[in-house]
Every structure is written in C-alpha cells, then in structure tokens.
Design an enzyme around this catalytic site. Sequence first.
Site, PDB file in Angstrom:
ATOM      1  CB  SER A  62      26.241 104.269 -83.464  1.00 32.69           C
ATOM      2  OG  SER A  62      25.544 104.786 -82.348  1.00 32.69           O
ATOM      3  CD  GLN A  63      24.686 110.032 -80.543  1.00 28.91           C
ATOM      4  OE1 GLN A  63      25.376 111.053 -80.630  1.00 28.91           O
ATOM      5  NE2 GLN A  63      24.097 109.679 -79.411  1.00 28.91           N
ATOM      6  CG  ASP A  99      24.729 104.650 -72.994  1.00 30.13           C
ATOM      7  OD1 ASP A  99      25.786 105.302 -72.888  1.00 30.13           O
ATOM      8  OD2 ASP A  99      23.800 104.984 -73.749  1.00 30.13           O
TER       9      ASP A  99
END
Length: 416
Positions: free
Chosen positions: A159-160, A300
């Site tokens: 997504s970064q 995460d």
Amino acid sequence: MELFLPHGPLGGRVDAIASKSQLQRLLLCAALADRETVVHGVSDAADVQAMCRCLRALGAQITSDGRALRVQPVTEQARGAADCGESGATLRFLLPVAAALGKHTAFHLHGRLPQRPLGPLWDALEAHGVRLSRPAPGELLCAGRLESGRFALPGDVSSQFFSGLLFALPLPDGPSELHAATPPESAGYIAMTLAALRRFGIVTEPLPDGWAVPGGQRYRSPGAVRAEGDWSNAAFWLAAGALSRPVTVTGLQADSAQGDRVILEYLRRFGAEVEQNADAVTVRPAPLRGCSLDVRGTPDLAPPLALLAACAAGTTRITGAARLRYKESDRLASIAAALRALGADVRDLPDGLEIAGGRLTGGTVDACGDHRIAMLAAIASARCDVRLRGAECVEKSDPHFWQTLAGLRSGTEESR
C-alpha cells in the site's frame, strides 16, 4: 542484546505511543506545506527518525521541544543524502515526492530494505520522467522530475506505493489518475494517507479502482496537528491482557482511520473480554478458543494474533499474510520459528499459518532483526520462560518497549 524474560504475569495501565505511521504522514505533509506546522506527538522510533532525517536532507527544518515537532517546509536547498535506515515507508513515500520536487537525491538503505519490493513503483516512476539507478549496494539515486499522467500499480505488493504517489501527484502541474490493477491490500493505511492529505488541504477524487488527483495543488498547513495513539503497538499490550491480567491502554481513538483497531474484533473472536470507551481500551483474560482470521488488510497484527492462537484451545488459521515475507524479516517464517521455539505446533500455509493451541513450554527466540517478533516473544513471557536474542530491534518502532514491559511486570498503574 540478549534478555531472559522469566514466566510471570503482565497487567496494568499503558499510555499508547504516538502512531509512527501517522507521524510519518503528518511530517511529510508538513514539510510540503506553505508555512510552519507544529506536529504534536513526539516519537523517537527509528522509523520516525528516518523520516525526519530524510525530510531534512530534502531541505526541511525539523526541531523538537520534547512534546512536539516544529516543521519548516522544504526549501530549494537540499542537504545531502537521505538516509532511510530500514524504513520502507520513508523510502516509498519520499522517492516519488523527491521526484515531484525535481530534487536529485541519493537514498541510503540499510538492513533488509534494499531487498524489499520496489519494482512496481520503480517502473511507474521511470515511465513518468524519473531516472532511477543503484550505483552501489544500499544506495538508490533519483533524478529527473515526475510528470503527471495515468499510473497503474498492483494492489497486492505494498500500500506504500499508492501512498507515496498520492503524496507526490498533487505537485506536478497536470492532473493524474492512480489506478489499482488489483484491489489494494492494507487499505487502511491508504485511508490514513488520504486523511492526512485532507488535513493539509489536498483534494483527491475517488474512482472505481483508484483516485483522480488534480495537479498544481499546494499543501496548506493547518498550523498544528496531533498524531493519534498507535493501535499497531497497542495490540501487543492488549494481547497481554487476554493472556494474563487485565491491561488498559489509553490514548486510542475509537474512530481512528488506523486499520489495526480491528484488533478488538479479533480479541473478541478469541473469547477475550474487551471494554472500550472514547480513548481507552481494557482487555481481560478469559478462556481463549481458536478461530479463522484473514489479516489481508492488517498484516502487522499477525504476530500478536499468532501468539494468542498458540495459547487458545483448538486450531487457528491466519491467512492473507503473504506480504509479511518481505518485512524486516520473512515475518511468517520468523513467527513460526519463534512459536515453535516456545513449544507451539505451527504449520506453514502459502499465505499464513495454522497454529494448534496448547501450552507454551518456553525456549530461546531469535528476533531475526524484526521488532514485531521481539515484541511477540516479550508478551509470550506471560505464559512461559523466554530467552530473547536481538532484543534491541524494538527501537524501530518503540524504544521504550522494555520499560513499559517492566511496568506491566511489576503491576504498576502507569507503565509509560
């Protein structure tokens, strides 16, 4: 750094640290703004420090008084190489931004960062006027100037990549469109980026598969912003509450854009008792039962969830986590190795783990240079003796982690 963590109860009260993910986004927006911004929520996490270093290299001035950060915007004058440390977000956000500013920049990469995926973003930038090269191991050169246009990226890598382009594309003169060729994973992190952009007056328009971004925009400082408490970090302390004694974490926004707030739903699915009010969460232990969890949007959370699974009755399947193989370690393999070292029964899946719950017997865990593996091992000490190698890696996200753990071990009311 090797620590011996004897089996003992954990319980008490923790003040949530500032969200490093949100801080990185707010600092970047502030550095691109039209005037000074005060960012409330100081963090000495290595990833936040990497963002500050690199923004200074691009020409921003950032100072701290211990309670807030004052950010003076980027000037024309660059200040040397941008040292990203091991921060993937710093590199992936600032690479397109440096290109949009037309700054010839040398990025220095450490640890596993040079091996982490960059190809789709690299290709998209080079197709729009940017020249990238790797003149030496751990160094990436960016030259040229980013041109507006149509961008398409796969959604299942990082997504970064999308966040980096969303920060950069308002700056060129022309309009752009950013499309996801496949549905983006970790969409909550993109939502955090869009929220930060709105706070600084940047307009984006949703498309069925992405966003339209008008060009020639200017970041406008709101004067002051505040980072929320970090749900990702809090998930470990909340897991301790499910495994040992009640834990309360304060400073967590119930309506946060952080996707990892879903940890509360997962804790309830395991059977833990969860109580939430406006800015605090309390978790109390209860008999835990295995379940099936898809962490595609919140990878995460896999380490604390895997630990809960190892202590629950029955079998738990964690899926949607293939991207964890490209973190600070191959995180799926590291989670499995850590739990097996502590006596758990773990089976690898193509995109996750299958964990048969039972009693942890204790053992030696190698953190593999991954802060979230070290945190998993620390919380496991609520159920068994743990010897942890490489404990210092927690500094990437929470340099005060061991101090907080000591507070929960002693049962003091305030652990941070």
